[in-house]
Design a protein around this motif. Sequence first.
Motif, mmCIF file in Angstrom:
data_model
loop_
_atom_site.group_PDB
_atom_site.id
_atom_site.type_symbol
_atom_site.label_atom_id
_atom_site.label_comp_id
_atom_site.label_asym_id
_atom_site.label_seq_id
_atom_site.Cartn_x
_atom_site.Cartn_y
_atom_site.Cartn_z
ATOM 1 N N PRO A 118 -78.081 -80.610 -7.963
ATOM 2 C CA PRO A 118 -77.478 -80.977 -6.676
ATOM 3 C C PRO A 118 -77.675 -82.457 -6.374
ATOM 4 O O PRO A 118 -78.563 -83.122 -6.926
ATOM 5 C CB PRO A 118 -78.233 -80.096 -5.678
ATOM 6 C CG PRO A 118 -79.521 -79.778 -6.344
ATOM 7 C CD PRO A 118 -79.240 -79.729 -7.821
ATOM 8 N N VAL A 119 -76.844 -82.959 -5.491
ATOM 9 C CA VAL A 119 -76.875 -84.367 -5.113
ATOM 10 C C VAL A 119 -77.584 -84.503 -3.768
ATOM 11 O O VAL A 119 -77.385 -83.693 -2.860
ATOM 12 C CB VAL A 119 -75.439 -84.941 -5.036
ATOM 13 C CG1 VAL A 119 -75.460 -86.396 -4.598
ATOM 14 C CG2 VAL A 119 -74.751 -84.820 -6.394
ATOM 15 N N LYS A 123 -73.218 -78.880 -12.223
ATOM 16 C CA LYS A 123 -73.398 -79.344 -10.842
ATOM 17 C C LYS A 123 -74.264 -78.392 -10.029
ATOM 18 O O LYS A 123 -74.963 -78.822 -9.113
ATOM 19 C CB LYS A 123 -72.030 -79.512 -10.180
ATOM 20 C CG LYS A 123 -71.243 -80.693 -10.728
ATOM 21 C CD LYS A 123 -69.881 -80.799 -10.081
ATOM 22 C CE LYS A 123 -69.116 -81.991 -10.624
ATOM 23 N NZ LYS A 123 -67.759 -82.097 -10.027
ATOM 24 N N SER A 136 -78.021 -85.810 -0.232
ATOM 25 C CA SER A 136 -77.165 -86.326 0.832
ATOM 26 C C SER A 136 -78.034 -86.866 1.959
ATOM 27 O O SER A 136 -78.971 -86.208 2.405
ATOM 28 C CB SER A 136 -76.241 -85.219 1.361
ATOM 29 O OG SER A 136 -75.552 -85.652 2.517
ATOM 30 N N THR A 180 -72.125 -80.533 -5.175
ATOM 31 C CA THR A 180 -70.802 -81.155 -5.092
ATOM 32 C C THR A 180 -69.705 -80.253 -5.646
ATOM 33 O O THR A 180 -68.527 -80.478 -5.355
ATOM 34 C CB THR A 180 -70.799 -82.488 -5.846
ATOM 35 O OG1 THR A 180 -71.207 -82.257 -7.213
ATOM 36 C CG2 THR A 180 -71.771 -83.464 -5.207
ATOM 37 N N ASN A 213 -67.234 -77.430 -5.735
ATOM 38 C CA ASN A 213 -66.611 -76.526 -4.769
ATOM 39 C C ASN A 213 -66.046 -75.324 -5.513
ATOM 40 O O ASN A 213 -65.148 -75.477 -6.350
ATOM 41 C CB ASN A 213 -65.496 -77.252 -4.018
ATOM 42 C CG ASN A 213 -64.993 -76.455 -2.836
ATOM 43 O OD1 ASN A 213 -65.212 -75.248 -2.749
ATOM 44 N ND2 ASN A 213 -64.314 -77.115 -1.925
ATOM 45 N N ILE A 272 -77.177 -81.180 -1.673
ATOM 46 C CA ILE A 272 -75.897 -80.484 -1.602
ATOM 47 C C ILE A 272 -75.327 -80.344 -3.004
ATOM 48 O O ILE A 272 -75.588 -81.158 -3.880
ATOM 49 C CB ILE A 272 -74.884 -81.215 -0.688
ATOM 50 C CG1 ILE A 272 -74.616 -82.629 -1.220
ATOM 51 C CG2 ILE A 272 -75.390 -81.282 0.748
ATOM 52 C CD1 ILE A 272 -73.501 -83.345 -0.487
#
Length: 339
Positions: free
Chosen positions: A88-89, A84, A91, A289, A291, A287
């Motif tokens: 990144p994704v 991840k 947003s 994802t 954490n 972002i």
Amino acid sequence: QLSEDVERASENPADEREGEMEVHEDSSSVILPDSELGTSAPSLRFSKTCLKNVFSVILLFIYLLLMAVAVFLVYQTISDFREKLKHPVMSVSYKEVSLYDAPGIAFYPGKARLLSCKHHYYDHIPPLINPGQPGDIECTTQRINYTDPFTNQTMKYALVVQGPRDVKKKELVFLQFHLNGTDQDFSAIDYLLFSSFQEFINSPEKAEFMKDCESSYSSWKFSGGFRTWVKMSLVKTKEEDGSETVEFKQETSVVNYIDQRTKPRSDQLFFVVFEWKDPFIQTVQDIVTANPWNMIALLCGIFLALFKAADFAKLSVKWMIKIRKRHLKRKSQVMNHIN
């Protein structure tokens, strides 16, 4: 179970001594068979101990299996986190505003001339009274000359116009250009949009500002003989280094202009309208994802389970060894009594 075994062990010496005294007292008169001396009670105890040992071994294998699953989860969690981080994704968020910062519209008319420019509201554009004739120029405009940023040799002439601001009143800017003949088969005017007309006005080096804008923003065209309706939307992109870039997306519709002038003309008329599509500013950013706090909490839970499982397995092995020694000790005592 351990406490019961300890109590039994503490009670057994007295029972064994009493049994030994009875055996010595009655040995002269009665001879007991082997089955009544040491077979019934030790076999029952042996069966219970065997069941406990089997059950402990099964539990030990179950906890070893759970430990293997926990190790696999740790590996999978770390691998997913690293994956991840690498991917990144995107947003997308929308912010609603009532007023935009007025954009700058840079036109490259060439030989064409600006005839009129007005701000209208609520999508209402009144009919043209004298098309092709000079009219009112009610827009804030600025003329600028600068060298082409790609060739550094050609001089370019740009007419910069302040764009619409009030999106709730559907403010629009309507412009009319005139070109008195051309030697080309197709006639069009280039334009580009940049984010802030006020920044252009406040810039001490307007030529450098326009060169940067032409290098950063895309340019479009609108043709003569049509009314081109441009609806703009603003997209802000946040880069990884924290910087922010702005670009425009636009939807263009073209309507044919019916020239009702009495005499046939060889000149070209250009009409273009600019307005905002909607009151939403689109913000795009990448972002991650994953954490890290969730991963740390999960790893802590998994390692705690591993330590507890290892502690239980250690106690189980010690308990099995202790039970085995106790069983061998009792067996040797029974054999001594029989002897």
